[in-house]
Design an enzyme around this catalytic site. Structure first.
Site, short mmCIF file in Angstrom:
data_model
loop_
_atom_site.label_atom_id
_atom_site.label_comp_id
_atom_site.label_asym_id
_atom_site.label_seq_id
_atom_site.Cartn_x
_atom_site.Cartn_y
_atom_site.Cartn_z
N CYS A 113 0.82 -1.21 0.00
CA CYS A 113 0.00 0.00 0.00
C CYS A 113 0.86 1.27 0.00
O CYS A 113 1.47 1.60 -1.01
CB CYS A 113 -0.98 -0.03 1.17
SG CYS A 113 -2.33 1.16 1.01
N HIS A 216 -3.78 -5.18 0.89
CA HIS A 216 -3.22 -5.48 2.22
C HIS A 216 -3.23 -6.98 2.47
O HIS A 216 -4.13 -7.50 3.17
CB HIS A 216 -4.02 -4.75 3.30
CG HIS A 216 -3.74 -3.29 3.37
ND1 HIS A 216 -2.74 -2.75 4.17
CD2 HIS A 216 -4.30 -2.26 2.71
CE1 HIS A 216 -2.71 -1.43 4.00
NE2 HIS A 216 -3.65 -1.10 3.13
N GLU A 218 -1.50 -8.62 4.52
CA GLU A 218 -1.34 -8.92 5.95
C GLU A 218 -2.68 -9.03 6.67
O GLU A 218 -2.77 -9.64 7.75
CB GLU A 218 -0.46 -7.85 6.63
CG GLU A 218 -1.14 -6.56 7.00
CD GLU A 218 -1.34 -5.58 5.83
OE1 GLU A 218 -1.81 -4.45 6.07
OE2 GLU A 218 -1.02 -5.96 4.68
#
Length: 242
Positions: A113, A216, A218
């Site tokens: 990002c 994202h 994660e």
């Protein structure tokens, strides 16, 4: 057996009631989980003077650039857009120095990002400071759906590192109002949203080991094994550098 040490430059959280407003250095837990599940060792370090970048990079085997604030527009020679959100110039300066030093030491980078956007700016690329300036916008890039679920599809170059993991199309989550506008010369776009925004890029020189994504992963690793593979492949690249 040694494990690759992955450096994650931390962000600063301010104004939290639970800490009586004291600033806190942190990184989202998903990055820690993704690296540990990939058999790497995460090393979170604070925003520091740019001249200290070499000391940090000397210790690590790979650099993970996380999300966060908007990028300081002065880095691209621009004035702040009316819709520009909070920036952290000290973080920008430190992470730019880390990028330069990591490349000089021939160590891999995984950027997420904001990290992707800063990496592009570091090499002379530009950004949409706000997607209201992107006239072809037709996709929801700040999703309302829970963050563990993909909210829009991307199309990938199947010959790219990411394409070999995710295939020709994939569903990803999305939390950004800035985006890559002009891609810097050392990179090639390898994924696009349906409204043709660049969703990922890689270094044109595969040996540099640079992979950057706009979404994202994660936040998805707990429910999506392919998102975990992005971390696993990064840690593998880092293991070659030590």
């Amino acid at each position: 057996m040694n494990k690759p040490l992955i450096g994650i430059p931390g962000n600063v959280l301010r104004g939290l009631k639970e800490t009586e407003g004291l600033p806190i250095t942190y990184t989202p837990q998903g990055f820690i989980d993704g690296i540990q599940m990939a058999n790497g060792v995460p090393f979170v370090f604070p925003i520091s003077p740019p001249e200290d970048a070499s000391y940090y990079v000397d210790q690590i085997d790979g650099l993970l650039l996380a999300g966060g604030q908007d990028i300081t527009p002065f880095l691209s020679g621009e004035e702040p857009h009316l819709k520009l959100e909070a920036t952290e110039p000290a973080r920008d300066a430190f992470e730019l120095a880390l990028i330069k030093e990591t490349i000089a030491q021939h160590k891999p980078i995984f950027a997420v990002c904001r990290g992707m956007q800063l990496l592009n700016v570091a090499y002379g690329g530009t950004l949409y400071q706000d997607l209201s300036d992107y006239k072809e916008l037709t996709v929801q890039h700040i999703q309302k759906t829970h963050y563990t679920f993909g909210s829009h599809t991307i199309t990938l170059d199947t010959e790219s590192q990411l394409g070999r993991i995710l295939g020709a199309t994939y569903s990803v989550n999305s939390y950004h109002h800035q985006a890559v506008k002009e891609l810097a010369e050392p990179f090639k776009a390898v994924a696009w949203s349906k409204d043709n925004l660049i969703e990922a890029f890689e270094s044109t020189d595969a040996e540099k080991g640079i992979v950057a994504v706009q979404w994202h992963p994660e936040l998805m690793v707990a429910v999506d094994s392919k998102m975990q593979r992005l971390f696993t492949e990064f840690v593998k690249r880092a293991s070659i550098s030590y």
